[in-house]
Design an enzyme around this catalytic site. Structure first.
Site, PDB file in Angstrom:
ATOM      1  N   TYR A  41       1.691  32.349 -31.771  1.00 50.64           N
ATOM      2  CA  TYR A  41       1.940  30.987 -31.271  1.00 50.64           C
ATOM      3  C   TYR A  41       2.445  30.061 -32.381  1.00 50.64           C
ATOM      4  O   TYR A  41       3.266  29.174 -32.123  1.00 50.64           O
ATOM      5  CB  TYR A  41       0.694  30.424 -30.570  1.00 50.64           C
ATOM      6  CG  TYR A  41       0.610  30.947 -29.147  1.00 50.64           C
ATOM      7  CD1 TYR A  41       1.371  30.374 -28.138  1.00 50.64           C
ATOM      8  CD2 TYR A  41      -0.169  32.046 -28.833  1.00 50.64           C
ATOM      9  CE1 TYR A  41       1.343  30.867 -26.845  1.00 50.64           C
ATOM     10  CE2 TYR A  41      -0.207  32.551 -27.533  1.00 50.64           C
ATOM     11  CZ  TYR A  41       0.555  31.960 -26.551  1.00 50.64           C
ATOM     12  OH  TYR A  41       0.543  32.453 -25.276  1.00 50.64           O
ATOM     13  N   CYS A  61     -17.170  20.603 -31.993  1.00 50.86           N
ATOM     14  CA  CYS A  61     -18.187  21.652 -31.756  1.00 50.86           C
ATOM     15  C   CYS A  61     -18.046  22.854 -32.684  1.00 50.86           C
ATOM     16  O   CYS A  61     -18.892  23.749 -32.667  1.00 50.86           O
ATOM     17  CB  CYS A  61     -18.151  22.103 -30.300  1.00 50.86           C
ATOM     18  SG  CYS A  61     -16.758  23.180 -29.914  1.00 50.86           S
ATOM     19  N   HIS A  70       2.087  25.014 -17.030  1.00 53.44           N
ATOM     20  CA  HIS A  70       1.554  26.081 -17.887  1.00 53.44           C
ATOM     21  C   HIS A  70       1.091  25.557 -19.247  1.00 53.44           C
ATOM     22  O   HIS A  70       0.925  26.334 -20.186  1.00 53.44           O
ATOM     23  CB  HIS A  70       2.589  27.207 -18.061  1.00 53.44           C
ATOM     24  CG  HIS A  70       2.798  28.007 -16.804  1.00 53.44           C
ATOM     25  ND1 HIS A  70       3.849  28.876 -16.615  1.00 53.44           N
ATOM     26  CD2 HIS A  70       2.073  28.051 -15.648  1.00 53.44           C
ATOM     27  CE1 HIS A  70       3.753  29.427 -15.411  1.00 53.44           C
ATOM     28  NE2 HIS A  70       2.695  28.934 -14.806  1.00 53.44           N
TER      29      HIS A  70
HETATM   30  P1  OAD Z   1      11.723  34.202 -17.111  1.00 50.41           P
HETATM   31  O1  OAD Z   1      12.069  34.695 -18.470  1.00 50.41           O
HETATM   32  O2  OAD Z   1      10.912  35.076 -16.237  1.00 50.41           O
HETATM   33  O3  OAD Z   1      13.054  33.871 -16.310  1.00 50.41           O
HETATM   34  C1  OAD Z   1      14.092  33.122 -16.876  1.00 50.41           C
HETATM   35  C2  OAD Z   1      15.138  32.873 -15.816  1.00 50.41           C
HETATM   36  O4  OAD Z   1      16.140  32.055 -16.389  1.00 50.41           O
HETATM   37  C3  OAD Z   1      15.835  34.131 -15.281  1.00 50.41           C
HETATM   38  O5  OAD Z   1      15.873  34.074 -13.869  1.00 50.41           O
HETATM   39  C4  OAD Z   1      17.253  34.032 -15.875  1.00 50.41           C
HETATM   40  O6  OAD Z   1      18.246  34.569 -15.000  1.00 50.41           O
HETATM   41  C5  OAD Z   1      17.419  32.531 -16.014  1.00 50.41           C
HETATM   42  N1  OAD Z   1      18.346  32.102 -17.066  1.00 50.41           N
HETATM   43  C6  OAD Z   1      18.664  32.725 -18.226  1.00 50.41           C
HETATM   44  N2  OAD Z   1      19.529  31.969 -18.938  1.00 50.41           N
HETATM   45  C7  OAD Z   1      19.751  30.841 -18.212  1.00 50.41           C
HETATM   46  C8  OAD Z   1      20.549  29.670 -18.410  1.00 50.41           C
HETATM   47  N3  OAD Z   1      21.270  29.497 -19.514  1.00 50.41           N
HETATM   48  N4  OAD Z   1      20.528  28.729 -17.447  1.00 50.41           N
HETATM   49  C9  OAD Z   1      19.777  28.882 -16.329  1.00 50.41           C
HETATM   50  N5  OAD Z   1      19.024  29.968 -16.090  1.00 50.41           N
HETATM   51  C10 OAD Z   1      19.000  30.929 -17.014  1.00 50.41           C
HETATM   52  O7  OAD Z   1      11.060  32.758 -17.307  1.00 50.41           O
HETATM   53  P2  OAD Z   1      10.156  31.916 -16.282  1.00 50.41           P
HETATM   54  O8  OAD Z   1      10.629  32.068 -14.893  1.00 50.41           O
HETATM   55  O9  OAD Z   1      10.054  30.560 -16.845  1.00 50.41           O
HETATM   56  O10 OAD Z   1       4.147  31.951 -18.184  1.00 50.41           O
HETATM   57  O11 OAD Z   1       8.764  32.646 -16.454  1.00 50.41           O
HETATM   58  C11 OAD Z   1       7.663  32.151 -15.753  1.00 50.41           C
HETATM   59  C12 OAD Z   1       6.419  32.286 -16.592  1.00 50.41           C
HETATM   60  O12 OAD Z   1       6.263  33.647 -17.020  1.00 50.41           O
HETATM   61  C13 OAD Z   1       6.453  31.501 -17.900  1.00 50.41           C
HETATM   62  O13 OAD Z   1       6.076  30.160 -17.733  1.00 50.41           O
HETATM   63  C14 OAD Z   1       5.446  32.240 -18.717  1.00 50.41           C
HETATM   64  C15 OAD Z   1       5.854  33.652 -18.426  1.00 50.41           C
HETATM   65  O14 OAD Z   1       4.866  34.614 -18.575  1.00 50.41           O
HETATM   66  C16 OAD Z   1       3.123  31.706 -18.991  1.00 50.41           C
HETATM   67  O15 OAD Z   1       3.231  31.750 -20.203  1.00 50.41           O
HETATM   68  C17 OAD Z   1       1.864  31.368 -18.272  1.00 50.41           C
END
Ligand code: OAD
Length: 256
Positions: free
Chosen positions: A67, A163, A129
């Site tokens: 992180y 704590c 998140h």
């Molecule tokens: P993902 O990595 O699963 O998906 C990213 C999405 O962005 C995909 O559908 C790509 O096609 C799209 N993408 C890529 N480049 C792009 C661009 N330039 N413009 C627009 N879209 C683009 O990410 P999330 O959907 O955010 O959770 O993932 C959801 C959650 O899974 C995250 O918040 C995280 C992860 O585990 C936690 O950490 C709790």
């Protein structure tokens, strides 16, 4: 024939309330890696080693190291044209709620930058998140400003001033519930919006990915912007294949 982008722009303009749901793709053009695409974090790293409460209990040093690396990485990134256009639209119109799954703080930075001396509140996102840029005590749950983390050993990891328990990043890990009040705010915005604009999410992680369905259930429309198809594509009235920084300013740039 009116093209999809023009129809989307008109719907966003005419909406009396709009919700925007963003995922990692909205920050891709800022240089923040996504999770599941090519070069995605979950291709290189295993979430069960780094992003679960069990991983933190087992090896907090390793979790903090990862992180701390991500904090440095997002610290070197800046909001892109999509973050800026959404922030400006929210400030200008007062009718937009931005909900993000991202923990990178870029929507909030764009909101503050766009607001200048004015109040950025209406453009600040609901971060379902959590945030990489905030700490939380693993014992008493108190939230605090992020400290500089020295992850060289267990002894150097940051601890709660109240704590004494280990601090952790204030993000939601796999197997953890989302903050109820935060989720309720996001759900209420989705359930009362005429339009839900979904940008850059694979729509695989629930409950966040279900928010657009709340807008649909209330009779609103869903507009998706993503270079790829997702499970939401079949739910969306309009699905635009393109990147966030290229499409979003075109959709909301001049819209009230
Ligand atoms: P993902 O990595 O699963 O998906 C990213 C999405 O962005 C995909 O559908 C790509 O096609 C799209 N993408 C890529 N480049 C792009 C661009 N330039 N413009 C627009 N879209 C683009 O990410 P999330 O959907 O955010 O959770 O993932 C959801 C959650 O899974 C995250 O918040 C995280 C992860 O585990 C936690 O950490 C709790």
């Amino acid at each position: 024939m009116i093209d999809a982008a023009t129809r989307a722009r008109d719907l966003l303009h005419d909406a009396s309330a709009a919700v925007v749901l963003t995922g990692a793709g909205v920050s891709a053009e800022s240089g923040v890696p996504t999770f599941r695409g090519p070069g995605g974090l979950w291709k290189e790293f295993r979430p069960e080693d780094l992003a679960t409460p069990e991983a933190f209990a087992r090896d907090p040093r390793l979790v903090w190291e990862w992180y701390a690396w991500r904090r440095t990485l997002v610290g070197a990134c800046a909001p892109n044209a999509a973050h800026r256009a959404l922030a400006e639209w929210a400030l200008r119109s007062g009718k937009v709620t931005i909900v993000t799954q991202n923990v990178d703080g870029l929507h909030a930075r764009a909101a503050r930058e766009a607001a200048g001396e004015a109040d950025p509140t209406v453009a600040l996102p609901i971060e379902v998140h959590g945030s990489l840029l905030r700490d939380r005590c693993s014992g008493c749950d108190a939230r605090s400003e992020p400290v500089t983390v020295d992850a060289t050993s267990l002894a150097t990891l940051p601890r709660c001033v109240r704590c004494g328990a280990l601090l952790r990043p204030d993000v939601v890990w796999f197997g953890e519930m989302l903050d109820e009040s935060v989720l309720a705010r996001a759900g209420a915005a989705a359930a009362t919006a005429d339009v839900c604009l979904v940008v850059g999410t694979s729509a695989l992680v629930h409950p966040a990915a279900s928010l657009p369905l709340r807008t649909r259930a209330h009779g609103g429309v869903v507009i998706e912007v993503n270079p790829e198809e997702t499970p939401l594509t079949r739910v969306a009235e309009i699905s635009i294949r393109g990147t966030a920084a290229e499409i979003v300013p075109m959709l909301v740039g001049l819209t009230a």
